[in-house]
Design a protein around this motif. Structure first.
Motif, mmCIF file in Angstrom:
data_model
loop_
_atom_site.group_PDB
_atom_site.id
_atom_site.type_symbol
_atom_site.label_atom_id
_atom_site.label_comp_id
_atom_site.label_asym_id
_atom_site.label_seq_id
_atom_site.Cartn_x
_atom_site.Cartn_y
_atom_site.Cartn_z
ATOM 1 N N UNK A 1 38.179 43.107 56.397
ATOM 2 C CA UNK A 1 38.797 42.508 55.082
ATOM 3 C C UNK A 1 38.952 43.467 54.140
ATOM 4 N N UNK A 2 39.615 44.612 54.463
ATOM 5 C CA UNK A 2 40.236 45.837 53.741
ATOM 6 C C UNK A 2 41.661 45.516 53.420
ATOM 7 N N UNK A 3 41.946 46.096 52.366
ATOM 8 C CA UNK A 3 43.225 45.916 51.689
ATOM 9 C C UNK A 3 44.242 46.926 52.363
ATOM 10 N N UNK A 4 45.499 46.598 52.294
ATOM 11 C CA UNK A 4 46.292 47.502 52.811
ATOM 12 C C UNK A 4 46.249 49.152 52.481
ATOM 13 N N UNK B 1 35.828 52.759 30.739
ATOM 14 C CA UNK B 1 35.824 51.697 31.548
ATOM 15 C C UNK B 1 36.573 51.972 32.764
ATOM 16 N N UNK B 2 36.491 51.581 33.711
ATOM 17 C CA UNK B 2 37.402 51.447 34.859
ATOM 18 C C UNK B 2 37.430 50.281 35.930
ATOM 19 N N UNK B 3 38.383 50.009 36.512
ATOM 20 C CA UNK B 3 38.834 48.905 37.500
ATOM 21 C C UNK B 3 38.993 49.359 38.835
ATOM 22 N N UNK B 4 38.131 48.811 39.677
ATOM 23 C CA UNK B 4 38.243 49.573 40.982
ATOM 24 C C UNK B 4 38.122 48.438 42.220
ATOM 25 N N UNK B 5 38.898 48.651 43.024
ATOM 26 C CA UNK B 5 38.785 47.443 44.185
ATOM 27 C C UNK B 5 37.727 47.821 45.003
ATOM 28 N N UNK B 6 37.404 46.774 45.487
ATOM 29 C CA UNK B 6 36.027 46.530 46.531
ATOM 30 C C UNK B 6 36.450 45.349 47.389
ATOM 31 N N UNK B 7 35.524 45.293 48.345
ATOM 32 C CA UNK B 7 35.695 43.939 49.357
ATOM 33 C C UNK B 7 35.629 42.754 48.906
ATOM 34 N N UNK B 8 35.049 42.788 47.761
ATOM 35 C CA UNK B 8 34.633 41.336 46.943
ATOM 36 C C UNK B 8 36.008 41.117 46.054
ATOM 37 N N UNK B 9 36.951 42.036 45.981
ATOM 38 C CA UNK B 9 37.965 41.585 45.027
ATOM 39 C C UNK B 9 37.928 42.951 44.177
ATOM 40 N N UNK B 10 38.814 42.576 43.123
ATOM 41 C CA UNK B 10 39.030 43.475 41.851
ATOM 42 C C UNK B 10 37.755 43.716 40.980
ATOM 43 N N UNK B 11 36.989 44.715 40.968
ATOM 44 C CA UNK B 11 35.912 44.841 39.932
ATOM 45 C C UNK B 11 36.373 45.463 38.540
ATOM 46 N N UNK B 12 36.478 44.876 37.755
ATOM 47 C CA UNK B 12 36.686 45.086 36.526
ATOM 48 C C UNK B 12 35.547 45.508 35.599
ATOM 49 N N UNK B 13 35.925 46.468 34.532
ATOM 50 C CA UNK B 13 34.961 46.743 33.458
ATOM 51 C C UNK B 13 33.775 47.644 33.967
ATOM 52 N N UNK B 14 33.912 48.452 34.899
ATOM 53 C CA UNK B 14 33.057 49.226 35.274
ATOM 54 C C UNK B 14 32.756 50.431 34.302
#
Length: 414
Positions: free
Chosen positions: A61-64, A129-142
């Motif tokens: 389930x990884x993105x391209x 703050x940053x937004x990062x891709x994860x296997x659960x979707x885009x995780x925002x406001x880290x």
């Protein structure tokens, strides 16, 4: 030149869970990709992509972009292994270490670092703050934390990939920055010789000595404590070992940063270059008794040389490496070479002209003289660019990094 700014992430428990799952999925996929590359003997990026890309996206389930980075990470690992084998770093082909490295696929740790590009990671630097891709979707406001100097460097010079790293339960991003270099000083007035040693870590031709006796005592005490805890092997002893892991390496790195900063700043201030010994392969050339091996190998002189080299490039200071042969036996005044000149570890007394000096200072003066002679004959700076390759045996490697204790100014403070 490329440097790394290390920032610490402060994820919430839910965000941390997503990041852990992402690292585990990416490294599981990398292990499978490594087995395919090994079995099919396909270790080039585009060729391996035909065999693995679709399966990686579907099964894990990884993105391209993540799938492509997993494949590239695997290929980079085999490229690094090939270079190590060619350089002889893993012994002879008949050795057990060589066979173990070549007869099985390369493996990746579950928490091995994962590269991210700008399609997978976006920064809001003023808000930290940053937004990062994860296997659960885009995780925002880290959230992340960094010094003001680091934030300035990120905002002005960030360019390229970043590595997501989990270390001792903490999360870091190692962001690549393209930092401009100062123009190289092509006409130095002289050279500052630097002699490296165990008792005295660094001695300059100006007579400045960085003594290591107290550090050596601390290292011996740490080594004895580590041995004692390992023998005890209780749960509490294991917890203490885990808490103290890498403590000695962090201390050595901090001291190396300070020494390198001081040497480069002094050379830049006086318009001189820096002269270092070429200690490549010194551990293989020197034979020591078993009790001396730990002391001889415990200080990272290669790291100190790399720190001096990249700080010098950033400041425009030339660096010349010279042959270290007989620098400790040669008189800096008359040039007489004799083993008996080295009276003791600390003192040098020439048997020809009677010149007496501190042994390490005498060596550093010989190093300075050799570098100056090489430069007058047309030698150029031997300070290489910071290595941009990443080693992936157990995750992403690191380039020269700027940590909160080595802020992003012209002469970073460790």
């Amino acid at each position: 030149m490329k440097l790394i700014v290390q920032v610490r992430l402060l994820p919430t428990p839910e965000q941390a869970t997503s990041l852990v799952a992402t690292l585990h999925a990416c490294n599981e996929a990398a292990n499978w990709c490594s087995r395919v590359a090994f079995d099919k003997e396909v270790k080039r990026n585009f060729a391996l992509r035909h065999h693995t890309y679709a399966e990686i996206k579907a099964q894990w389930n990884l993105g391209a972009q993540a799938a492509q980075h997993v494949i590239k990470k695997t290929c980079d690992a085999y490229t690094t292994l090939k270079a190590k084998l060619k350089a002889g770093n893993l012994g002879r082909p008949s050795s057990k270490r060589y066979r173990r490295a070549t007869e099985t696929p390369i493996g990746f740790r579950p928490d091995g670092a994962q590269p991210y590009d700008d399609r997978m990671l976006s920064w809001q630097i003023p808000q930290r703050r940053l937004s990062i891709w994860t296997v659960a979707g885009r995780t925002k406001d880290v959230a992340f934390t960094a010094s003001p100097e680091q934030l300035t460097t990120l905002a002005q010079h960030r360019k390229g990939e970043s590595d997501l790293v989990r270390r001792d339960g903490m999360w870091f991003l190692l962001a690549t920055c393209e930092v401009p270099e100062a123009p190289l000083n092509t006409d130095p007035v002289d050279f500052l010789g630097v002699d490296l040693g165990i008792v005295n870590i660094a001695t300059t031709s100006d007579g400045e000595i960085t003594a290591g006796r107290q550090l050596n005592r601390i290292r011996v005490r740490e080594r004895k404590l580590r041995t004692k805890l390992q023998k005890k092997n209780t749960p509490s002893a294991k917890r203490r070992l885990k808490k103290r892991r890498r403590k000695e390496a962090r201390r050595a790195k901090d001291i190396n940063h300070k020494i390198a900063k001081h040497v480069v700043a002094e050379a830049e201030r006086t318009g001189r270059g820096i002269a270092l010994e070429d200690l490549t392969g010194i551990r293989e050339r020197v034979r020591l008794a078993k009790p001396q091996r730990a002391t001889h190998s415990s200080w990272s002189f290669a790291q100190l040389g790399q720190f001096i080299a990249y700080k010098a490039r950033r400041a425009g200071v030339p660096v010349v490496h010279v042959d270290p042969a007989y620098t400790s036996r040669t008189c800096a005044e008359c040039g007489h070479i004799d083993k008996a000149n080295r009276v003791s570890q600390a003192w040098f007394a020439c048997r020809s002209c009677g010149f007496v000096d501190h042994a390490d200072r005498n060596s550093s003066r010989n190093i300075r003289a050799r570098a100056w002679e090489l430069w007058r004959r047309g030698a150029t700076t031997t300070a290489p660019a910071p290595p941009s390759e990443r080693t992936h045996r157990g995750g992403a490697g690191r380039k020269h990094d700027i940590t909160p204790s080595d802020a992003c100014c012209a002469s970073p403070t460790p």
